[in-house]
Design a protein around this motif. Structure first.
Motif, PDB file in Angstrom:
ATOM      1  N   ARG A   1       6.720  21.961  -3.530  1.00 20.13           N
ATOM      2  CA  ARG A   1       6.828  22.268  -2.102  1.00 20.13           C
ATOM      3  C   ARG A   1       6.960  20.982  -1.289  1.00 20.13           C
ATOM      4  O   ARG A   1       7.775  20.906  -0.355  1.00 20.13           O
ATOM      5  CB  ARG A   1       5.610  23.075  -1.657  1.00 20.13           C
ATOM      6  CG  ARG A   1       5.552  24.476  -2.242  1.00 20.13           C
ATOM      7  CD  ARG A   1       4.394  25.265  -1.643  1.00 20.13           C
ATOM      8  NE  ARG A   1       4.329  26.603  -2.198  1.00 20.13           N
ATOM      9  CZ  ARG A   1       3.416  27.010  -3.075  1.00 20.13           C
ATOM     10  NH1 ARG A   1       2.477  26.172  -3.494  1.00 20.13           N
ATOM     11  NH2 ARG A   1       3.415  28.253  -3.523  1.00 20.13           N
ATOM     12  N   TYR A   2       6.142  19.981  -1.646  1.00 22.67           N
ATOM     13  CA  TYR A   2       6.268  18.704  -0.952  1.00 22.67           C
ATOM     14  C   TYR A   2       7.666  18.117  -1.137  1.00 22.67           C
ATOM     15  O   TYR A   2       8.297  17.648  -0.172  1.00 22.67           O
ATOM     16  CB  TYR A   2       5.217  17.703  -1.445  1.00 22.67           C
ATOM     17  CG  TYR A   2       5.552  16.305  -0.998  1.00 22.67           C
ATOM     18  CD1 TYR A   2       5.331  15.919   0.321  1.00 22.67           C
ATOM     19  CD2 TYR A   2       6.195  15.423  -1.863  1.00 22.67           C
ATOM     20  CE1 TYR A   2       5.716  14.663   0.761  1.00 22.67           C
ATOM     21  CE2 TYR A   2       6.582  14.166  -1.425  1.00 22.67           C
ATOM     22  CZ  TYR A   2       6.341  13.791  -0.113  1.00 22.67           C
ATOM     23  OH  TYR A   2       6.737  12.559   0.325  1.00 22.67           O
ATOM     24  N   GLU A   3       8.170  18.139  -2.365  1.00 23.73           N
ATOM     25  CA  GLU A   3       9.479  17.542  -2.639  1.00 23.73           C
ATOM     26  C   GLU A   3      10.601  18.268  -1.903  1.00 23.73           C
ATOM     27  O   GLU A   3      11.614  17.647  -1.564  1.00 23.73           O
ATOM     28  CB  GLU A   3       9.727  17.532  -4.142  1.00 23.73           C
ATOM     29  CG  GLU A   3       8.870  16.501  -4.872  1.00 23.73           C
ATOM     30  CD  GLU A   3       9.058  16.518  -6.371  1.00 23.73           C
ATOM     31  OE1 GLU A   3       9.517  17.559  -6.902  1.00 23.73           O
ATOM     32  OE2 GLU A   3       8.751  15.497  -7.023  1.00 23.73           O
ATOM     33  N   SER A   4      10.413  19.558  -1.618  1.00 26.45           N
ATOM     34  CA  SER A   4      11.437  20.286  -0.847  1.00 26.45           C
ATOM     35  C   SER A   4      11.510  19.773   0.587  1.00 26.45           C
ATOM     36  O   SER A   4      12.576  19.835   1.216  1.00 26.45           O
ATOM     37  CB  SER A   4      11.137  21.786  -0.859  1.00 26.45           C
ATOM     38  OG  SER A   4      10.037  22.110  -0.017  1.00 26.45           O
ATOM     39  N   VAL A   5      10.396  19.260   1.098  1.00 23.54           N
ATOM     40  CA  VAL A   5      10.380  18.643   2.420  1.00 23.54           C
ATOM     41  C   VAL A   5      10.944  17.233   2.350  1.00 23.54           C
ATOM     42  O   VAL A   5      11.818  16.846   3.146  1.00 23.54           O
ATOM     43  CB  VAL A   5       8.950  18.630   2.995  1.00 23.54           C
ATOM     44  CG1 VAL A   5       8.917  17.910   4.338  1.00 23.54           C
ATOM     45  CG2 VAL A   5       8.413  20.051   3.148  1.00 23.54           C
ATOM     46  N   GLU A   6      10.478  16.460   1.379  1.00 21.68           N
ATOM     47  CA  GLU A   6      10.934  15.073   1.257  1.00 21.68           C
ATOM     48  C   GLU A   6      12.438  14.985   1.071  1.00 21.68           C
ATOM     49  O   GLU A   6      13.095  14.089   1.618  1.00 21.68           O
ATOM     50  CB  GLU A   6      10.224  14.394   0.088  1.00 21.68           C
ATOM     51  CG  GLU A   6      10.632  12.946  -0.075  1.00 21.68           C
ATOM     52  CD  GLU A   6       9.966  12.269  -1.245  1.00 21.68           C
ATOM     53  OE1 GLU A   6      10.655  12.075  -2.276  1.00 21.68           O
ATOM     54  OE2 GLU A   6       8.772  11.921  -1.131  1.00 21.68           O
ATOM     55  N   ALA A   7      13.009  15.915   0.320  1.00 23.29           N
ATOM     56  CA  ALA A   7      14.441  15.863   0.016  1.00 23.29           C
ATOM     57  C   ALA A   7      15.305  16.003   1.259  1.00 23.29           C
ATOM     58  O   ALA A   7      16.457  15.537   1.281  1.00 23.29           O
ATOM     59  CB  ALA A   7      14.797  16.962  -0.988  1.00 23.29           C
ATOM     60  N   GLU A   8      14.772  16.624   2.302  1.00 17.54           N
ATOM     61  CA  GLU A   8      15.548  16.860   3.514  1.00 17.54           C
ATOM     62  C   GLU A   8      15.292  15.817   4.600  1.00 17.54           C
ATOM     63  O   GLU A   8      16.041  15.751   5.584  1.00 17.54           O
ATOM     64  CB  GLU A   8      15.230  18.250   4.070  1.00 17.54           C
ATOM     65  CG  GLU A   8      15.626  19.387   3.139  1.00 17.54           C
ATOM     66  CD  GLU A   8      17.118  19.427   2.867  1.00 17.54           C
ATOM     67  OE1 GLU A   8      17.889  19.159   3.815  1.00 17.54           O
ATOM     68  OE2 GLU A   8      17.510  19.728   1.734  1.00 17.54           O
ATOM     69  N   ALA A   9      14.243  15.022   4.466  1.00 16.99           N
ATOM     70  CA  ALA A   9      13.890  14.065   5.521  1.00 16.99           C
ATOM     71  C   ALA A   9      14.869  12.892   5.550  1.00 16.99           C
ATOM     72  O   ALA A   9      15.426  12.494   4.517  1.00 16.99           O
ATOM     73  CB  ALA A   9      12.485  13.548   5.306  1.00 16.99           C
ATOM     74  N   ARG A  10      15.057  12.331   6.713  1.00 11.04           N
ATOM     75  CA  ARG A  10      15.981  11.202   6.864  1.00 11.04           C
ATOM     76  C   ARG A  10      15.414   9.924   6.257  1.00 11.04           C
ATOM     77  O   ARG A  10      16.137   9.144   5.633  1.00 11.04           O
ATOM     78  CB  ARG A  10      16.294  10.973   8.347  1.00 11.04           C
ATOM     79  CG  ARG A  10      17.291   9.840   8.581  1.00 11.04           C
ATOM     80  CD  ARG A  10      17.684   9.718  10.022  1.00 11.04           C
ATOM     81  NE  ARG A  10      16.576   9.293  10.874  1.00 11.04           N
ATOM     82  CZ  ARG A  10      16.682   9.045  12.171  1.00 11.04           C
ATOM     83  NH1 ARG A  10      17.842   9.200  12.778  1.00 11.04           N
ATOM     84  NH2 ARG A  10      15.632   8.661  12.867  1.00 11.04           N
ATOM     85  N   LEU A  11      14.115   9.704   6.445  1.00 10.59           N
ATOM     86  CA  LEU A  11      13.466   8.491   5.967  1.00 10.59           C
ATOM     87  C   LEU A  11      12.087   8.854   5.453  1.00 10.59           C
ATOM     88  O   LEU A  11      11.366   9.631   6.093  1.00 10.59           O
ATOM     89  CB  LEU A  11      13.346   7.464   7.103  1.00 10.59           C
ATOM     90  CG  LEU A  11      12.581   6.170   6.817  1.00 10.59           C
ATOM     91  CD1 LEU A  11      13.294   5.352   5.740  1.00 10.59           C
ATOM     92  CD2 LEU A  11      12.406   5.353   8.094  1.00 10.59           C
ATOM     93  N   VAL A  12      11.703   8.295   4.302  1.00 12.80           N
ATOM     94  CA  VAL A  12      10.411   8.589   3.687  1.00 12.80           C
ATOM     95  C   VAL A  12       9.700   7.279   3.389  1.00 12.80           C
ATOM     96  O   VAL A  12      10.290   6.343   2.839  1.00 12.80           O
ATOM     97  CB  VAL A  12      10.585   9.396   2.379  1.00 12.80           C
ATOM     98  CG1 VAL A  12       9.221   9.697   1.754  1.00 12.80           C
ATOM     99  CG2 VAL A  12      11.354  10.684   2.638  1.00 12.80           C
ATOM    100  N   ARG A  13       8.418   7.215   3.769  1.00 14.98           N
ATOM    101  CA  ARG A  13       7.605   6.026   3.509  1.00 14.98           C
ATOM    102  C   ARG A  13       6.262   6.457   2.920  1.00 14.98           C
ATOM    103  O   ARG A  13       5.740   7.529   3.254  1.00 14.98           O
ATOM    104  CB  ARG A  13       7.359   5.227   4.801  1.00 14.98           C
ATOM    105  CG  ARG A  13       8.611   4.839   5.564  1.00 14.98           C
ATOM    106  CD  ARG A  13       9.525   3.938   4.760  1.00 14.98           C
ATOM    107  NE  ARG A  13       8.905   2.661   4.456  1.00 14.98           N
ATOM    108  CZ  ARG A  13       9.358   1.795   3.544  1.00 14.98           C
ATOM    109  NH1 ARG A  13      10.422   2.107   2.833  1.00 14.98           N
ATOM    110  NH2 ARG A  13       8.748   0.657   3.342  1.00 14.98           N
TER     111      ARG A  13
END
Length: 261
Positions: free
Chosen positions: A174-186
Motif C-alpha cells: 500500500r505504501y509503495e502504491s503511494v510512493e510510485a505516484e509521488a513526484r519526489l520521495v525522500r
C-alpha cells in the motif's frame, strides 16, 4: 488554567532536554540496543533528556501524567498527560546527523491539545495548539506556519523514515502504491518530515509502527498549520501505528484511499 502557561512550560521542557542532548551530540557516546528483533538504539542522551523533562513536570504539575519512551508511565490525576519523545531519530543522533528532534505533546482527556518539536543543534523549534502553529530559528526568523496546496499525488513531495518500517507485505504494498505516484520521495527525517509539511516544504508523510510519543506532539502543530493527520483508515492518529499526514485535504484523501484499500 491559562493555556499560555502550558505553552511557556513546554518551551522550558525543550530547553531542559536540549541541555542534555547538545552536550552529548557528536561526542563519545555509549549506545545500547533495546530491540528484540532488530537494532533499536538508546543512549544516555535519550534517558537523560527524558529524565530532565520528567523532573520539571513533577515539580510544576505533580498531578499531570507522563508517557515517555524511556521510562514507565506516570498516571494522571487530572486528565492532563505529557507525551514525550526525548530524542526522536536516535539513529540520526548516533550517526552525527542533525535530523533528530525532541517531541513534546500535551493531552487533555486523551485529546492532543499542544505540541512542540525542537531541533536545538540546527536551532529550529516548532509549536502549535491545533488552531495556530509557529516556527522560530536561531537567526531570529520564523513566524506562523502554513501548509501549501497540493491536491494531486503526482505533484507531491512524499517523505517516510524508511519503507522498512512497514510491518508486513500488505502495508508495504500500500505504501509503495503511494510512493510510485509521488513526484519526489525522500527518506530518514523522522519528525522533521512532519514539520516540513507544516512549513509548506513537503506535502505528504506516510509511516507505520509509530508509538504515541512519536506523533502526539506533532498533531497539534500540523493541524494548527492547516494540515491533516490520521491513521491510514481515517481514524485518530494519536495512538500511533499507521499514520498519514498531508498539507492538503484532497491529497490526504487520495493517499488514504490507496493506503486503506
Amino acid at each position: 488554567m491559562d493555556f499560555r502557561e502550558f505553552e511557556d512550560f513546554a518551551h522550558r521542557l525543550a530547553d531542559a532536554a536540549a541541555a542534555v542532548t547538545l552536550r552529548l551530540f557528536r561526542g563519545s557516546l555509549a549506545v545500547d540496543d533495546k530491540g528484540a528483533t532488530g537494532f533499536d538504539p538508546v543512549t544516555e542522551a535519550d534517558r537523560g533528556a527524558e529524565a530532565a523533562m520528567r523532573d520539571l513536570i513533577a515539580a510544576e504539575y505533580p498531578d499531570h501524567g507522563v508517557l515517555g519512551e524511556e521510562f514507565e508511565e506516570t498516571r494522571s490525576g487530572s486528565g492532563w498527560r505529557w507525551v514525550l519523545d526525548p530524542l526522536d531519530g536516535t539513529r540520526s543522533f548516533i550517526s552525527g546527523i542533525p535530523l533528530w528532534t525532541t517531541i513534546i505533546g500535551l493531552e487533555k482527556d486523551g485529546e492532543p491539545v499542544f505540541g512542540l518539536v525542537d531541533q536545538p543543534y540546527v536551532g529550529d523549534r516548532f509549536w502549535g495548539d491545533g488552531s495556530v502553529a509557529y516556527r522560530r530559528d536561531r537567526f531570529g526568523g520564523g513566524g506562523a506556519l502554513k501548509t501549501r496546496p497540493c491536491a494531486a499525488l503526482a505533484e507531491a513531495t512524499l517523505m517516510t523514515t524508511t519503507p522498512e518500517m512497514m510491518p508486513d507485505a500488505a502495508s508495504l504494498a500500500r505504501y509503495e502504491s503511494v510512493e510510485a505516484e509521488a513526484r519526489l520521495v525522500r527518506y530518514s527525517a523522522d519528525a522533521y518530515a512532519y514539520m516540513m509539511v507544516a512549513a509548506g516544504r513537503v506535502d505528504l508523510v506516510v509511516e507505520a509502527g509509530l508509538k504515541p510519543y512519536d506523533i502526539v506532539g506533532i498533531i497539534p502543530i500540523l493541524r494548527g498549520a492547516g494540515g491533516f493527520v490520521t491513521a491510514w483508515d481515517g481514524g485518530p492518529a494519536s495512538a500511533g501505528g499507521h499514520v498519514v499526514a498531508a498539507g492538503d485535504r484532497a491529497l490526504h484523501g487520495e493517499a488514504m484511499r490507496r493506503l486503506s484499500a
